[in-house]
Design a protein around this motif. Structure first.
Motif, PDB file in Angstrom:
ATOM      1  N   ILE A  36       0.887  -1.186   0.067  1.00  0.00           N
ATOM      2  CA  ILE A  36      -0.249  -0.037  -0.031  1.00  0.00           C
ATOM      3  C   ILE A  36       1.024   1.368   0.120  1.00  0.00           C
ATOM      4  CG2 ILE A  36      -1.543   1.237   1.432  1.00  0.00           C
ATOM      5  CD1 ILE A  36      -2.874  -1.324   2.213  1.00  0.00           C
ATOM      6  N   ARG A  37       1.801   1.386   0.764  1.00  0.00           N
ATOM      7  CA  ARG A  37       2.795   2.303   0.913  1.00  0.00           C
ATOM      8  C   ARG A  37       3.532   2.885  -0.416  1.00  0.00           C
ATOM      9  NH1 ARG A  37       6.302   5.768   0.663  1.00  0.00           N
ATOM     10  NH2 ARG A  37       7.588   6.533   2.499  1.00  0.00           N
ATOM     11  N   PHE A  38       3.688   1.679  -1.264  1.00  0.00           N
ATOM     12  CA  PHE A  38       4.293   1.679  -2.465  1.00  0.00           C
ATOM     13  C   PHE A  38       3.426   1.686  -3.839  1.00  0.00           C
ATOM     14  CE2 PHE A  38       8.025   1.146   0.123  1.00  0.00           C
ATOM     15  CZ  PHE A  38       8.958   1.840  -0.410  1.00  0.00           C
ATOM     16  N   ASN A  39       2.269   1.760  -3.377  1.00  0.00           N
ATOM     17  CA  ASN A  39       1.052   1.799  -4.422  1.00  0.00           C
ATOM     18  C   ASN A  39       1.007   0.638  -5.387  1.00  0.00           C
ATOM     19  OD1 ASN A  39      -1.164   3.297  -5.423  1.00  0.00           O
ATOM     20  ND2 ASN A  39       0.027   4.166  -6.982  1.00  0.00           N
ATOM     21  N   MET A  40       1.337  -0.616  -4.706  1.00  0.00           N
ATOM     22  CA  MET A  40       1.287  -1.709  -5.297  1.00  0.00           C
ATOM     23  C   MET A  40      -0.181  -2.558  -4.832  1.00  0.00           C
ATOM     24  SD  MET A  40       5.199  -2.833  -5.181  1.00  0.00           S
ATOM     25  CE  MET A  40       4.804  -4.448  -5.751  1.00  0.00           C
ATOM     26  N   ASN A  41      -0.460  -3.170  -5.778  1.00  0.00           N
ATOM     27  CA  ASN A  41      -1.694  -4.012  -5.268  1.00  0.00           C
ATOM     28  C   ASN A  41      -1.411  -5.530  -5.163  1.00  0.00           C
ATOM     29  OD1 ASN A  41      -4.226  -4.519  -4.382  1.00  0.00           O
ATOM     30  ND2 ASN A  41      -4.988  -4.792  -6.526  1.00  0.00           N
ATOM     31  N   HIS A  42      -0.099  -6.057  -4.917  1.00  0.00           N
ATOM     32  CA  HIS A  42       0.124  -7.432  -5.173  1.00  0.00           C
ATOM     33  C   HIS A  42       1.364  -7.765  -3.872  1.00  0.00           C
ATOM     34  CE1 HIS A  42       0.890 -11.409  -6.142  1.00  0.00           C
ATOM     35  NE2 HIS A  42       0.519 -11.243  -7.144  1.00  0.00           N
ATOM     36  N   PRO A  43       0.956  -7.756  -2.571  1.00  0.00           N
ATOM     37  CA  PRO A  43       1.798  -8.163  -1.709  1.00  0.00           C
ATOM     38  C   PRO A  43       2.578  -9.315  -1.607  1.00  0.00           C
ATOM     39  CG  PRO A  43      -0.320  -7.763  -0.631  1.00  0.00           C
ATOM     40  CD  PRO A  43      -0.427  -7.571  -1.985  1.00  0.00           C
ATOM     41  N   GLY A  44       1.995 -10.384  -2.348  1.00  0.00           N
ATOM     42  CA  GLY A  44       2.801 -11.628  -2.498  1.00  0.00           C
ATOM     43  C   GLY A  44       3.793 -11.445  -3.548  1.00  0.00           C
ATOM     44  N   LEU A  45       3.848 -10.297  -4.299  1.00  0.00           N
ATOM     45  CA  LEU A  45       5.025 -10.277  -5.100  1.00  0.00           C
ATOM     46  C   LEU A  45       6.266  -9.937  -4.317  1.00  0.00           C
ATOM     47  CD1 LEU A  45       6.035 -10.082  -8.073  1.00  0.00           C
ATOM     48  CD2 LEU A  45       5.179  -7.618  -8.347  1.00  0.00           C
ATOM     49  N   ILE A  46       6.066  -9.034  -3.361  1.00  0.00           N
ATOM     50  CA  ILE A  46       7.207  -8.540  -2.454  1.00  0.00           C
ATOM     51  C   ILE A  46       7.599  -9.896  -1.799  1.00  0.00           C
ATOM     52  CG2 ILE A  46       7.675  -7.008  -0.337  1.00  0.00           C
ATOM     53  CD1 ILE A  46       5.340  -5.013  -1.594  1.00  0.00           C
ATOM     54  N   ALA A  47       6.631 -10.345  -1.199  1.00  0.00           N
ATOM     55  CA  ALA A  47       7.185 -11.552  -0.615  1.00  0.00           C
ATOM     56  C   ALA A  47       8.243 -12.492  -1.531  1.00  0.00           C
ATOM     57  CB  ALA A  47       6.184 -12.558  -0.132  1.00  0.00           C
ATOM     58  N   SER A  48       7.694 -12.522  -2.777  1.00  0.00           N
ATOM     59  CA  SER A  48       8.538 -13.710  -3.891  1.00  0.00           C
ATOM     60  C   SER A  48       9.941 -12.716  -3.974  1.00  0.00           C
ATOM     61  CB  SER A  48       7.827 -13.489  -5.118  1.00  0.00           C
ATOM     62  OG  SER A  48       8.605 -14.007  -6.179  1.00  0.00           O
ATOM     63  N   TRP A  49      10.037 -11.398  -4.058  1.00  0.00           N
ATOM     64  CA  TRP A  49      11.350 -10.729  -4.057  1.00  0.00           C
ATOM     65  C   TRP A  49      12.170 -10.908  -2.813  1.00  0.00           C
ATOM     66  CZ3 TRP A  49       8.711  -5.516  -5.463  1.00  0.00           C
ATOM     67  CH2 TRP A  49       8.310  -5.448  -6.642  1.00  0.00           C
ATOM     68  N   LYS A  50      11.660 -10.793  -1.778  1.00  0.00           N
ATOM     69  CA  LYS A  50      12.223 -11.285  -0.351  1.00  0.00           C
ATOM     70  C   LYS A  50      12.783 -12.487  -0.540  1.00  0.00           C
ATOM     71  CE  LYS A  50      12.118 -11.005   4.605  1.00  0.00           C
ATOM     72  NZ  LYS A  50      11.272 -10.680   5.918  1.00  0.00           N
ATOM     73  N   SER A  51      12.201 -13.371  -0.845  1.00  0.00           N
ATOM     74  CA  SER A  51      12.420 -14.918  -1.060  1.00  0.00           C
ATOM     75  C   SER A  51      13.602 -14.926  -2.125  1.00  0.00           C
ATOM     76  CB  SER A  51      11.430 -15.724  -1.451  1.00  0.00           C
ATOM     77  OG  SER A  51      11.893 -17.007  -1.598  1.00  0.00           O
ATOM     78  N   LYS A  52      13.504 -14.513  -3.023  1.00  0.00           N
ATOM     79  CA  LYS A  52      14.551 -14.525  -4.156  1.00  0.00           C
ATOM     80  C   LYS A  52      16.027 -13.895  -3.726  1.00  0.00           C
ATOM     81  CE  LYS A  52      11.559 -14.869  -7.975  1.00  0.00           C
ATOM     82  NZ  LYS A  52      10.866 -14.399  -9.306  1.00  0.00           N
ATOM     83  N   PHE A  53      15.719 -12.686  -2.978  1.00  0.00           N
ATOM     84  CA  PHE A  53      16.883 -11.867  -2.518  1.00  0.00           C
ATOM     85  C   PHE A  53      17.599 -12.709  -1.482  1.00  0.00           C
ATOM     86  CE2 PHE A  53      19.030  -8.854   0.210  1.00  0.00           C
ATOM     87  CZ  PHE A  53      19.705  -8.065  -0.862  1.00  0.00           C
ATOM     88  N   LEU A  54      16.974 -13.505  -0.708  1.00  0.00           N
ATOM     89  CA  LEU A  54      17.634 -14.130   0.653  1.00  0.00           C
ATOM     90  C   LEU A  54      18.297 -15.680  -0.230  1.00  0.00           C
ATOM     91  CD1 LEU A  54      14.902 -14.061   3.274  1.00  0.00           C
ATOM     92  CD2 LEU A  54      17.000 -12.763   3.212  1.00  0.00           C
TER      93      LEU A  54
END
Length: 141
Positions: free
Chosen positions: A86-104
């Motif tokens: 919401i803060r970054f005006n996105m409508n897909h929190p799961g995408l952020i979770a995916s980025w975090k997983s890939k980054f780790l």
């Protein structure tokens, strides 16, 4: 994961906002396995209106720096995936979770856009060769 129509989501969100039922009861009433999607829909609706309930049909590519900024924001603030979206005006929190997983798992390389799968040239050539063989076989018969 089951996909729900925008109209269905809107109906449930409006029912929730009337205040007669909570997330759990609405999930049971409509046969949704978990109240979590309803919680997401309500927050997305409050943040973006009906547009927040739309499924994104087009793949949007985000720059690596944007992804890093988001992950850094989450780390510094302790914000949830939904709050961050919401803060970054996105409508897909799961995408952020995916980025975090890939980054780790992969570091910066995990945040790079991978080329979408395309048939290799050798595969195209083999298919073309097979078609030509069939045409030759048909003609010679």
């Amino acid at each position: 994961m089951k996909k729900y129509s925008q109209g269905f989501k809107l109906k449930i969100v409006q029912e929730y906002l009337k205040g007669k039922m909570g997330y759990i009861l609405l999930a049971k009433k409509y046969g949704i396995p978990s109240p979590t999607p309803i919680r997401y829909w309500v927050r997305a609706y409050k943040a973006f209106g009906e547009e927040g309930l739309q499924r994104k049909r087009k793949h949007k590519e985000y720059p690596v720096q944007f992804k890093l900024d988001i992950l850094n924001f989450m780390k510094q603030t302790g914000a949830s995936y939904l709050e961050t979206a919401i803060r970054f005006n996105m409508n897909h929190p799961g995408l952020i979770a995916s980025w975090k997983s890939k980054f780790l798992k992969e570091g910066m390389d995990g945040l790079l856009e991978k080329a979408r799968w395309r048939p290799s040239m050798s595969k195209k050539l083999k298919t073309t060769e097979k078609k030509q063989e069939k045409q030759c076989h048909v003609r010679s018969s």
